[in-house]
Design an enzyme around this catalytic site. Structure first.
Site, PDB file in Angstrom:
ATOM      1  N   PRO A 101       0.830  -1.207   0.000  1.00 14.91           N
ATOM      2  CA  PRO A 101       0.000   0.000   0.000  1.00 14.91           C
ATOM      3  C   PRO A 101       0.869   1.263   0.000  1.00 14.91           C
ATOM      4  O   PRO A 101       1.910   1.293   0.650  1.00 14.91           O
ATOM      5  CB  PRO A 101      -0.805  -0.108   1.305  1.00 14.91           C
ATOM      6  CG  PRO A 101      -0.645  -1.508   1.771  1.00 14.91           C
ATOM      7  CD  PRO A 101       0.604  -2.064   1.168  1.00 14.91           C
ATOM      8  N   GLY A 105       3.524   3.718   5.314  1.00 10.53           N
ATOM      9  CA  GLY A 105       4.591   3.343   6.242  1.00 10.53           C
ATOM     10  C   GLY A 105       5.212   2.001   5.949  1.00 10.53           C
ATOM     11  O   GLY A 105       6.040   1.524   6.723  1.00 10.53           O
ATOM     12  N   LEU A 106       4.846   1.390   4.801  1.00 10.18           N
ATOM     13  CA  LEU A 106       5.412   0.077   4.479  1.00 10.18           C
ATOM     14  C   LEU A 106       6.530   0.164   3.436  1.00 10.18           C
ATOM     15  O   LEU A 106       6.982  -0.855   2.917  1.00 10.18           O
ATOM     16  CB  LEU A 106       4.317  -0.884   3.996  1.00 10.18           C
ATOM     17  CG  LEU A 106       3.341  -1.372   5.071  1.00 10.18           C
ATOM     18  CD1 LEU A 106       2.255  -2.237   4.452  1.00 10.18           C
ATOM     19  CD2 LEU A 106       4.053  -2.171   6.148  1.00 10.18           C
ATOM     20  N   GLY A 107       6.952   1.376   3.136  1.00 12.92           N
ATOM     21  CA  GLY A 107       8.125   1.530   2.268  1.00 12.92           C
ATOM     22  C   GLY A 107       7.866   1.269   0.796  1.00 12.92           C
ATOM     23  O   GLY A 107       8.768   0.817   0.082  1.00 12.92           O
ATOM     24  N   SER A 108       6.642   1.577   0.314  1.00  9.54           N
ATOM     25  CA  SER A 108       6.319   1.248  -1.084  1.00  9.54           C
ATOM     26  C   SER A 108       7.265   1.938  -2.070  1.00  9.54           C
ATOM     27  O   SER A 108       7.744   1.311  -3.023  1.00  9.54           O
ATOM     28  CB  SER A 108       4.869   1.608  -1.409  1.00  9.54           C
ATOM     29  OG  SER A 108       4.682   2.989  -1.274  1.00  9.54           O
ATOM     30  N   ALA A 110      10.381   3.117  -1.673  1.00 13.27           N
ATOM     31  CA  ALA A 110      11.747   2.573  -1.632  1.00 13.27           C
ATOM     32  C   ALA A 110      11.780   1.178  -2.254  1.00 13.27           C
ATOM     33  O   ALA A 110      12.741   0.815  -2.937  1.00 13.27           O
ATOM     34  CB  ALA A 110      12.251   2.533  -0.189  1.00 13.27           C
ATOM     35  N   ALA A 111      10.715   0.395  -2.050  1.00 14.82           N
ATOM     36  CA  ALA A 111      10.696  -0.968  -2.606  1.00 14.82           C
ATOM     37  C   ALA A 111      10.631  -0.926  -4.135  1.00 14.82           C
ATOM     38  O   ALA A 111      11.305  -1.710  -4.816  1.00 14.82           O
ATOM     39  CB  ALA A 111       9.517  -1.756  -2.032  1.00 14.82           C
ATOM     40  N   ASP A 152      14.634   3.144   5.263  1.00 12.73           N
ATOM     41  CA  ASP A 152      13.710   2.400   4.393  1.00 12.73           C
ATOM     42  C   ASP A 152      14.473   1.686   3.279  1.00 12.73           C
ATOM     43  O   ASP A 152      14.320   0.474   3.079  1.00 12.73           O
ATOM     44  CB  ASP A 152      12.667   3.341   3.770  1.00 12.73           C
ATOM     45  CG  ASP A 152      11.628   3.806   4.772  1.00 12.73           C
ATOM     46  OD1 ASP A 152      11.871   3.656   5.979  1.00 12.73           O
ATOM     47  OD2 ASP A 152      10.580   4.328   4.342  1.00 12.73           O
TER      48      ASP A 152
END
Ligand code: MEV
Length: 327
Positions: A101, A105-108, A110-111, A152
Site C-alpha cells: 500500500p 509506512g510500508l516503504g512502497s 523505496a521498494a 527504508d
C-alpha cells in the site's frame, strides 16, 4: 539480452521512526508478504534508448523520455545508467507492479526503487551489490522525502532486520551530506509475532517528517528530549531481542507510541487501533513509520493473533498482516 525480474519486500519500523532522522537508532524489519516487482523485457525491434514504462497500478504507460525528469522511476533509472556509464539502454519495456500500500509506512516507494534498480542493473548485465542498490534508492528517496534517514532503502535492499544509525554531519540541518550510516544486523534470540494494521489513511512521509522538523526548529530542547527518549527505548529493545525477551517489547511499544504522540504524528485513527490492540490481548502497540495515518503494529502473545486482528478490524483497520520474526 534476456528478460530480467527483480522484487523487493515492504518494511516496517519496529522502533525509532522520526528520531532516526536526528541520529538516534531505529530497528526495522522486512515484510515479505508484500512486494514490489520490476520486469524488464527486451524489445528486439526498438531503437536503443526506447524504454517503455508500464505501471498498471497507477495507470502509467509512457516512454521514458516522456516522463518528468524528477519522476521517481526516471531518477532510479538514471541513477543506474550514470553509475554504470551506460548512455543508451537497449530497447525494452519496464513493467512495475506492487502489492505494498502507498503512503502507509510500508516503504512502497523505496521498494519500487530497489526493484527497478536491481532489474535494470541485471538487464544491463551488471548486477549491483546491496550496498550500491541501497545508496541509489536513497538518492531517489531524497527527491520525495526531503530528509530521509535512509532506513527504508536499507532494510528493503538488504531484506533482513537492521539496527540503523544515521551518521549526521555537523550543521543546522538533519540532512547530512556524504553520510555513511551504521547498519548492524542482530540476532532474534526468540521468535515473536507482530501484527501490522492499516488505518487506510494515506499519509505521505514527507509531510510528517517536515512537520516534526518544524516542531524541532521551534522547540529544539523539547524535541531533542523526545528523540533521546526514543533512542533509549530502541537500545533497550535491541538488548531484549538479542537476549531472548521479546515480551519486554510490549511496554516499550506503548511508551514509544506516547512519545510519537507528543511529537504530533499520532492521529485519532492510529490511537483507536493502538487501544483496540492493547484491549484485545496485545502486549503492546504503536504507530509505525511516518504516522498520522498508514500502519500501526502490535506485539501478539502466542495464540492471540486472531483475536487481535478481529479487534483491529472492528476498530477500523482496512487490512492486517501477521508476521513472525526470527523463525
Ligand atoms: C519512515 O519510514 C520513517 C521516518 O523515520 C522517516 C525516515 O526515517 O526517513 C519517519
Amino acid at each position: 539480452m534476456p528478460a530480467f525480474t527483480a522484487t523487493a519486500p515492504g518494511k516496517i519500523i519496529l522502533f525509532g521512526e522520526h528520531a532516526v532522522v536526528y541520529g538516534q537508532p531505529a530497528i526495522a524489519v522486512p515484510v515479505m508478504q508484500v512486494r514490489a516487482r520490476a520486469t524488464i523485457t527486451p524489445d528486439i525491434r526498438g531503437n536503443a534508448g526506447a524504454v517503455r514504462i508500464l505501471a498498471p497500478d497507477i495507470g502509467l504507460d509512457k516512454m521514458l523520455d516522456e516522463l518528468d525528469s524528477a519522476h521517481a522511476l526516471v531518477a532510479a533509472i538514471e541513477g543506474v545508467t550514470s553509475l554504470l556509464g551506460v548512455t543508451h539502454i537497449p530497447a525494452c519495456t519496464l513493467k512495475v507492479s506492487s502489492s505494498i500500500p502507498v503512503a502507509s509506512g510500508l516503504g512502497s516507494g523505496a521498494a519500487v526503487s530497489v526493484a527497478v534498480i536491481r532489474a535494470l542493473a541485471g538487464y544491463l548485465g551488471k548486477p549491483l551489490p546491496n550496498e550500491q542498490v541501497s545508496a541509489l534508492a536513497y538518492e531517489v528517496e531524497k527527491i520525495y522525502h526531503g530528509t530521509p534517514s535512509g532506513i527504508d532503502n536499507t532494510v528493503i535492499a538488504y531484506a533482513h532486520p537492521v539496527y540503523f544509525v544515521r551518521s549526521l554531519t555537523p550543521g543546522p540541518s538533519p540532512a547530512g551530506r556524504g553520510e555513511k550510516p551504521t547498519i548492524e544486523t542482530f540476532t532474534i534470540a526468540k521468535p515473536f509475532t507482530i501484527i501490522i494494521a492499516d488505518t487506510g489513511i494515506s499519509s505521505p512521509t514527507k509531510e510528517t517528517v517536515g512537520d516534526v522538523r518544524r516542531g524541532w526548529e521551534l522547540e529544539p530542547a523539547r524535541y531533542e528530549r523526545l528523540f533521546a527518549a526514543i533512542g533509549s527505548i530502541t537500545r533497550a529493545v535491541r538488548q531484549a531481542i538479542e537476549g531472548g525477551h521479546p515480551e519486554r517489547l510490549g511496554p516499550l511499544m506503548n511508551e514509544n507510541h506516547e512519545l510519537l504522540g507528543e511529537m504530533g504524528v499520532a492521529s485519532p485513527e492510529l490511537d483507536r487501533l493502538v487501544f483496540a490492540a492493547q484491549e484485545s490481548g496485545a502486549l503492546g502497540a504503536k504507530l509505525s513509520g511516518g504516522g498520522r495515518g498508514g500502519n500501526m503494529i502490535a506485539l501478539a502473545a502466542a495464540g492471540s493473533e486472531a483475536q487481535i486482528c478481529a479487534s483491529l478490524q472492528n476498530a477500523g483497520a482496512t487490512h492486517t498482516i501477521v508476521t513472525r520474526l526470527g523463525d
